[in-house]
Design a protein around this motif. Structure first.
Motif, PDB file in Angstrom:
ATOM      1  N   ALA A 189       0.812  -1.207   0.000  1.00 33.50           N
ATOM      2  CA  ALA A 189       0.000   0.000   0.000  1.00 33.50           C
ATOM      3  C   ALA A 189       0.852   1.268   0.000  1.00 33.50           C
ATOM      4  CB  ALA A 189      -0.923  -0.016   1.210  1.00 33.50           C
ATOM      5  N   ASP A 190       2.014   1.213  -0.608  1.00 34.02           N
ATOM      6  CA  ASP A 190       2.858   2.397  -0.670  1.00 34.02           C
ATOM      7  C   ASP A 190       2.633   3.110  -1.994  1.00 34.02           C
ATOM      8  OD1 ASP A 190       4.358   2.085   1.825  1.00 34.02           O
ATOM      9  OD2 ASP A 190       5.126   0.275   0.855  1.00 34.02           O
ATOM     10  N   ARG A 191       2.297   4.379  -1.929  1.00 32.66           N
ATOM     11  CA  ARG A 191       2.122   5.154  -3.156  1.00 32.66           C
ATOM     12  C   ARG A 191       3.459   5.325  -3.871  1.00 32.66           C
ATOM     13  NH1 ARG A 191      -2.843   7.401  -3.613  1.00 32.66           N
ATOM     14  NH2 ARG A 191      -4.012   7.529  -1.685  1.00 32.66           N
ATOM     15  N   LEU A 192       4.465   5.666  -3.113  1.00 31.89           N
ATOM     16  CA  LEU A 192       5.805   5.861  -3.671  1.00 31.89           C
ATOM     17  C   LEU A 192       6.735   4.778  -3.168  1.00 31.89           C
ATOM     18  CD1 LEU A 192       6.128   9.711  -3.153  1.00 31.89           C
ATOM     19  CD2 LEU A 192       6.160   8.542  -5.354  1.00 31.89           C
ATOM     20  N   GLN A 193       7.552   4.263  -4.051  1.00 34.45           N
ATOM     21  CA  GLN A 193       8.561   3.260  -3.681  1.00 34.45           C
ATOM     22  C   GLN A 193       9.829   3.545  -4.474  1.00 34.45           C
ATOM     23  OE1 GLN A 193       7.266  -0.781  -4.198  1.00 34.45           O
ATOM     24  NE2 GLN A 193       5.224  -0.356  -3.428  1.00 34.45           N
ATOM     25  N   VAL A 194      10.954   3.153  -3.906  1.00 41.87           N
ATOM     26  CA  VAL A 194      12.233   3.248  -4.591  1.00 41.87           C
ATOM     27  C   VAL A 194      12.817   1.845  -4.646  1.00 41.87           C
ATOM     28  CG1 VAL A 194      14.591   4.143  -4.407  1.00 41.87           C
ATOM     29  CG2 VAL A 194      12.649   5.636  -3.915  1.00 41.87           C
TER      30      VAL A 194
ATOM     31  N   VAL B  43      18.141   2.986 -10.316  1.00 42.10           N
ATOM     32  CA  VAL B  43      17.239   3.257  -9.210  1.00 42.10           C
ATOM     33  C   VAL B  43      15.916   3.670  -9.829  1.00 42.10           C
ATOM     34  CG1 VAL B  43      16.770   4.617  -7.141  1.00 42.10           C
ATOM     35  CG2 VAL B  43      19.128   3.989  -7.705  1.00 42.10           C
ATOM     36  N   ARG B  44      14.868   2.895  -9.539  1.00 42.19           N
ATOM     37  CA  ARG B  44      13.536   3.160 -10.089  1.00 42.19           C
ATOM     38  C   ARG B  44      12.666   3.757  -8.989  1.00 42.19           C
ATOM     39  NH1 ARG B  44      10.470   0.929 -14.438  1.00 42.19           N
ATOM     40  NH2 ARG B  44      12.302  -0.337 -14.901  1.00 42.19           N
ATOM     41  N   VAL B  45      12.065   4.901  -9.287  1.00 42.07           N
ATOM     42  CA  VAL B  45      11.090   5.516  -8.393  1.00 42.07           C
ATOM     43  C   VAL B  45       9.720   5.222  -8.994  1.00 42.07           C
ATOM     44  CG1 VAL B  45      10.260   7.673  -7.383  1.00 42.07           C
ATOM     45  CG2 VAL B  45      12.698   7.358  -7.789  1.00 42.07           C
ATOM     46  N   THR B  46       8.863   4.548  -8.231  1.00 43.66           N
ATOM     47  CA  THR B  46       7.546   4.176  -8.746  1.00 43.66           C
ATOM     48  C   THR B  46       6.444   4.861  -7.955  1.00 43.66           C
ATOM     49  OG1 THR B  46       7.348   2.230  -7.327  1.00 43.66           O
ATOM     50  CG2 THR B  46       8.363   1.904  -9.468  1.00 43.66           C
ATOM     51  N   TYR B  47       5.353   5.115  -8.653  1.00 41.98           N
ATOM     52  CA  TYR B  47       4.161   5.704  -8.060  1.00 41.98           C
ATOM     53  C   TYR B  47       2.984   4.839  -8.473  1.00 41.98           C
ATOM     54  CZ  TYR B  47       0.463   9.060  -7.041  1.00 41.98           C
ATOM     55  OH  TYR B  47      -0.658   9.665  -6.536  1.00 41.98           O
ATOM     56  N   GLN B  48       2.158   4.481  -7.510  1.00 37.99           N
ATOM     57  CA  GLN B  48       0.934   3.765  -7.858  1.00 37.99           C
ATOM     58  C   GLN B  48      -0.226   4.442  -7.157  1.00 37.99           C
ATOM     59  OE1 GLN B  48       0.591  -0.294  -6.655  1.00 37.99           O
ATOM     60  NE2 GLN B  48       1.275   0.057  -4.578  1.00 37.99           N
ATOM     61  N   GLU B  49      -1.324   4.590  -7.866  1.00 39.51           N
ATOM     62  CA  GLU B  49      -2.494   5.237  -7.288  1.00 39.51           C
ATOM     63  C   GLU B  49      -3.274   4.217  -6.492  1.00 39.51           C
ATOM     64  OE1 GLU B  49      -3.900   7.800  -5.708  1.00 39.51           O
ATOM     65  OE2 GLU B  49      -2.832   8.711  -7.366  1.00 39.51           O
ATOM     66  N   LEU B  50      -3.634   4.578  -5.296  1.00 39.94           N
ATOM     67  CA  LEU B  50      -4.334   3.675  -4.376  1.00 39.94           C
ATOM     68  C   LEU B  50      -5.695   4.245  -4.026  1.00 39.94           C
ATOM     69  CD1 LEU B  50      -1.312   3.047  -2.002  1.00 39.94           C
ATOM     70  CD2 LEU B  50      -2.135   1.540  -3.796  1.00 39.94           C
ATOM     71  N   GLY B  51      -6.588   4.238  -4.987  1.00 40.08           N
ATOM     72  CA  GLY B  51      -7.920   4.767  -4.697  1.00 40.08           C
ATOM     73  C   GLY B  51      -7.987   6.244  -5.008  1.00 40.08           C
TER      74      GLY B  51
ATOM     75  N   PRO C  50       1.560  12.235 -10.152  1.00 37.63           N
ATOM     76  CA  PRO C  50       2.849  11.566 -10.339  1.00 37.63           C
ATOM     77  C   PRO C  50       3.849  12.407 -11.131  1.00 37.63           C
ATOM     78  CG  PRO C  50       1.057  10.240 -11.251  1.00 37.63           C
ATOM     79  CD  PRO C  50       0.443  11.457 -10.663  1.00 37.63           C
ATOM     80  N   SER C  51       3.366  13.281 -12.017  1.00 39.95           N
ATOM     81  CA  SER C  51       4.292  14.109 -12.788  1.00 39.95           C
ATOM     82  C   SER C  51       5.007  15.125 -11.896  1.00 39.95           C
ATOM     83  CB  SER C  51       3.581  14.814 -13.941  1.00 39.95           C
ATOM     84  OG  SER C  51       2.629  15.729 -13.456  1.00 39.95           O
ATOM     85  N   ASP C  52       4.467  15.388 -10.707  1.00 38.86           N
ATOM     86  CA  ASP C  52       5.150  16.234  -9.720  1.00 38.86           C
ATOM     87  C   ASP C  52       5.975  15.391  -8.754  1.00 38.86           C
ATOM     88  OD1 ASP C  52       3.966  18.542 -10.741  1.00 38.86           O
ATOM     89  OD2 ASP C  52       2.266  18.421  -9.351  1.00 38.86           O
ATOM     90  N   GLU C  53       5.398  14.285  -8.303  1.00 41.81           N
ATOM     91  CA  GLU C  53       6.017  13.481  -7.244  1.00 41.81           C
ATOM     92  C   GLU C  53       7.237  12.687  -7.718  1.00 41.81           C
ATOM     93  OE1 GLU C  53       5.401  13.631  -4.007  1.00 41.81           O
ATOM     94  OE2 GLU C  53       3.969  15.196  -4.512  1.00 41.81           O
TER      95      GLU C  53
END
Length: 146
Positions: A47-52, A76-84, A90-93
């Protein structure tokens, strides 16, 4: 060759990035506490929105003519997933977190006999799922195996 140093290198980078990303996540509600951004070496469900994620390690053997330093390339991959409910863009984060990662790693020597980590560039990665977005940064470090 310094292949045996990949695990200690990864451990050092995970610890360094975990410290750099403390409290850098996205608060679930306005004015709330920002969570830490987890750092992993494998794809993790959760349930993490952001992960590295540290990935793509490869070693190029050093040339004895110029010394025994082996080059270790990694991503190093920075990922964003929407959780609801959408609470961030994501273009900012992704660029914000990528900037924190680059600032933490660039110029840092992760272990004895290692050069400073060099940053090679970044790109936006294609994701098959529209709820996911990611950016990938490329780095390398030289480690003297003697």
């Amino acid at each position: 060759m310094t292949v045996s140093l990949i695990a200690p290198l990864v451990d050092a980078m995970k610890a360094h990035l975990a410290t750099a990303l403390e409290g850098a996540g996205i608060p679930e509600e306005e004015g709330g506490d920002a969570p830490d951004i987890p750092v992993a070496t494998k794809v993790t469900a959760g349930a993490d929105r952001l992960q590295v994620r540290l990935e793509g390690f490869r070693t190029l053997p050093g040339n004895t003519k110029y010394g025994r330093a082996d080059r270790h390339d990694f991503l190093v991959r920075v990922t964003y997933q929407e959780l609801g409910e959408v609470i961030a863009d994501p273009s900012d984060e992704l660029p914000r977190v990528e900037g924190l990662v680059v600032a933490a790693l660039k110029g840092w020597a992760p272990m004895e006999a290692a050069s400073e980590i060099k940053f090679r560039g970044s790109f936006e990665a294609e994701e098959p799922d529209p709820e996911h977005a990611s950016r990938v940064s490329r780095f390398f470090v030289n480690i003297n195996g003697e």
